[in-house]
Design a protein around this motif. Structure first.
Motif, PDB file in Angstrom:
ATOM      1  N   VAL A  10      53.824  43.965  23.729  1.00 49.67           N
ATOM      2  CA  VAL A  10      52.420  44.074  24.096  1.00 49.67           C
ATOM      3  C   VAL A  10      52.100  44.337  25.503  1.00 49.67           C
ATOM      4  O   VAL A  10      52.696  43.987  26.385  1.00 49.67           O
ATOM      5  N   PHE A  11      50.878  45.327  25.494  1.00 48.56           N
ATOM      6  CA  PHE A  11      50.110  45.396  26.781  1.00 48.56           C
ATOM      7  C   PHE A  11      48.764  45.073  26.264  1.00 48.56           C
ATOM      8  O   PHE A  11      48.078  45.689  25.564  1.00 48.56           O
ATOM      9  N   GLY A  12      48.438  43.731  26.612  1.00 45.74           N
ATOM     10  CA  GLY A  12      46.940  43.309  26.051  1.00 45.74           C
ATOM     11  C   GLY A  12      45.980  42.983  27.445  1.00 45.74           C
ATOM     12  O   GLY A  12      46.184  42.591  28.637  1.00 45.74           O
ATOM     13  N   GLU A  13      44.664  43.334  27.134  1.00 50.38           N
ATOM     14  CA  GLU A  13      43.665  43.349  28.229  1.00 50.38           C
ATOM     15  C   GLU A  13      42.514  42.751  27.535  1.00 50.38           C
ATOM     16  O   GLU A  13      41.933  43.282  26.578  1.00 50.38           O
ATOM     17  N   SER A  14      41.942  41.627  27.947  1.00 49.97           N
ATOM     18  CA  SER A  14      40.904  40.964  27.516  1.00 49.97           C
ATOM     19  C   SER A  14      39.797  41.081  29.040  1.00 49.97           C
ATOM     20  O   SER A  14      39.980  40.759  29.894  1.00 49.97           O
ATOM     21  N   LEU A  66      55.285  36.309  28.028  1.00 48.35           N
ATOM     22  CA  LEU A  66      55.214  35.496  29.291  1.00 48.35           C
ATOM     23  C   LEU A  66      54.789  35.863  30.504  1.00 48.35           C
ATOM     24  O   LEU A  66      54.480  35.334  31.470  1.00 48.35           O
ATOM     25  N   ASP A  67      54.617  37.260  30.488  1.00 49.96           N
ATOM     26  CA  ASP A  67      53.939  37.907  31.718  1.00 49.96           C
ATOM     27  C   ASP A  67      52.458  37.974  31.743  1.00 49.96           C
ATOM     28  O   ASP A  67      51.917  38.474  30.654  1.00 49.96           O
ATOM     29  N   GLY A  68      51.683  37.555  32.632  1.00 49.58           N
ATOM     30  CA  GLY A  68      50.184  37.571  32.506  1.00 49.58           C
ATOM     31  C   GLY A  68      49.659  37.471  34.088  1.00 49.58           C
ATOM     32  O   GLY A  68      50.057  36.908  35.035  1.00 49.58           O
ATOM     33  N   THR A  69      48.287  37.644  33.911  1.00 46.89           N
ATOM     34  CA  THR A  69      47.583  37.410  35.030  1.00 46.89           C
ATOM     35  C   THR A  69      45.988  37.576  34.934  1.00 46.89           C
ATOM     36  O   THR A  69      45.682  38.160  33.749  1.00 46.89           O
ATOM     37  N   ALA A  70      45.103  36.890  35.694  1.00 45.73           N
ATOM     38  CA  ALA A  70      43.698  37.059  35.476  1.00 45.73           C
ATOM     39  C   ALA A  70      43.113  37.406  36.950  1.00 45.73           C
ATOM     40  O   ALA A  70      43.588  36.904  37.897  1.00 45.73           O
ATOM     41  N   ALA A  71      42.345  38.444  36.895  1.00 51.36           N
ATOM     42  CA  ALA A  71      41.804  38.885  38.259  1.00 51.36           C
ATOM     43  C   ALA A  71      40.326  38.875  38.130  1.00 51.36           C
ATOM     44  O   ALA A  71      39.762  39.297  37.096  1.00 51.36           O
ATOM     45  N   GLN A  72      39.524  38.355  39.048  1.00 54.58           N
ATOM     46  CA  GLN A  72      38.386  38.207  39.459  1.00 54.58           C
ATOM     47  C   GLN A  72      37.571  39.178  40.127  1.00 54.58           C
ATOM     48  O   GLN A  72      38.199  39.257  41.146  1.00 54.58           O
ATOM     49  N   VAL A  73      36.576  40.184  40.019  1.00 53.27           N
ATOM     50  CA  VAL A  73      36.069  40.760  40.910  1.00 53.27           C
ATOM     51  C   VAL A  73      34.423  40.622  40.711  1.00 53.27           C
ATOM     52  O   VAL A  73      33.976  40.969  39.637  1.00 53.27           O
ATOM     53  N   THR A  74      33.806  40.488  41.900  1.00 54.74           N
ATOM     54  CA  THR A  74      32.405  40.534  41.542  1.00 54.74           C
ATOM     55  C   THR A  74      31.594  41.732  42.347  1.00 54.74           C
ATOM     56  O   THR A  74      32.036  42.449  43.336  1.00 54.74           O
ATOM     57  N   LEU A 110      41.700  40.048  32.129  1.00 58.16           N
ATOM     58  CA  LEU A 110      43.147  39.089  31.711  1.00 58.16           C
ATOM     59  C   LEU A 110      44.078  40.336  31.368  1.00 58.16           C
ATOM     60  O   LEU A 110      43.812  41.111  30.399  1.00 58.16           O
ATOM     61  N   ASN A 111      45.105  40.470  31.869  1.00 57.45           N
ATOM     62  CA  ASN A 111      46.438  41.224  31.560  1.00 57.45           C
ATOM     63  C   ASN A 111      47.629  40.427  30.954  1.00 57.45           C
ATOM     64  O   ASN A 111      47.846  39.594  31.918  1.00 57.45           O
ATOM     65  N   ILE A 112      48.070  40.836  29.867  1.00 55.21           N
ATOM     66  CA  ILE A 112      49.420  40.180  29.523  1.00 55.21           C
ATOM     67  C   ILE A 112      50.387  41.423  29.004  1.00 55.21           C
ATOM     68  O   ILE A 112      49.782  42.447  28.438  1.00 55.21           O
ATOM     69  N   ALA A 113      51.625  40.995  29.002  1.00 57.60           N
ATOM     70  CA  ALA A 113      52.359  41.907  28.586  1.00 57.60           C
ATOM     71  C   ALA A 113      53.904  41.474  28.176  1.00 57.60           C
ATOM     72  O   ALA A 113      54.013  40.272  28.843  1.00 57.60           O
ATOM     73  N   GLY A 114      54.497  42.019  27.543  1.00 53.53           N
ATOM     74  CA  GLY A 114      55.981  41.496  27.158  1.00 53.53           C
ATOM     75  C   GLY A 114      56.311  41.840  25.752  1.00 53.53           C
ATOM     76  O   GLY A 114      55.374  42.323  24.990  1.00 53.53           O
ATOM     77  N   TRP A 115      57.373  41.220  25.322  1.00 50.29           N
ATOM     78  CA  TRP A 115      57.855  41.246  23.999  1.00 50.29           C
ATOM     79  C   TRP A 115      58.554  39.814  23.438  1.00 50.29           C
ATOM     80  O   TRP A 115      58.757  38.961  24.311  1.00 50.29           O
TER      81      TRP A 115
END
Length: 216
Positions: free
Chosen positions: A158-162, A194-202, A211-216
């Protein structure tokens, strides 16, 4: 508030090597003679296939990169998402069991931050997953930012982006509540990676979350 459905679902990855076998290295040499592996990624969501080379010993990074620090708001968002994952939840598409917490990954955070900056610079509350600047898709942006694991051969991963955007969109609870009413966004919150992060930009048009998530 605007939402954009998560970018890539299952992505096929196959190792390309000079010898057969699921973890055979390619004949490329890395720095200091380090073994390198070439990974071919087929992202069916966007009809994109690309390759990347990575050290066989590649390890994810749990500490933020100096130029891409994790803000307090971003840390709180990841904590809030993990609280949702710990509870499990009911989405429009069905019920999801509890999932292990996402662990911060520095290269994913770099990719999320850079794309958030691109969206904010547009001055529009529009949330395309394919970049209007260089045409790259989420999987390519994450790999280019340095997320280059060595997956088992032929694995579906998975390479997921919300995405979310709106004026004064600072509350994790508000963003998560909006994601949970969307079948794809809600399912992404409970994806078993298991791997992920959330970034905020104004930007001038509002606040953007990636929101980026990735892994298997």
């Amino acid at each position: 508030m605007r939402l954009s459905v998560w970018g890539a679902g299952a992505v096929a990855a196959a190792l390309v090597a000079c010898n057969p076998g699921p973890s055979a290295p390619s004949d490329n040499g890395g720095k200091n003679g380090e073994e390198m592996v070439t990974v071919t990624v087929t992202d069916a969501s966007y009809n994109v296939t690309f390759e990347y080379s990575t050290p066989k010993s590649f390890a994810v990074s749990r500490s933020a990169l100096p130029d891409f620090p994790q803000s307090v708001a971003e840390r709180e968002m990841l904590q809030a998402i993990n609280a949702e994952r710990a509870r499990g939840g009911v989405c429009p598409s069905g019920a999801f069991p509890a999932a292990a917490p996402l662990q911060f990954e520095a290269s994913l955070h770099k990719a999320a931050t850079l794309y958030g900056r691109e969206l904010a610079a547009s001055g529009k509350l529009e949330l395309p997953h394919r970049s209007r600047v260089d045409n790259r898709v989420p999987s390519q942006r994450m790999v280019d930012a340095g997320y280059r694991p060595v997956p088992p051969s032929g694995i579906q991963w998975v390479f997921g982006e919300s995405l979310a955007a709106g004026m004064n969109l600072n509350s994790p609870a508000e963003v998560i509540a909006a994601w949970k009413v969307s079948p794809s966004h809600c399912a992404a919150l409970f994806e078993k990676v298991l791997d992920g992060t959330a970034a905020q930009v104004t930007g001038a048009a509002g606040t953007y979350w990636v929101l980026n998530i990735a892994g298997w």
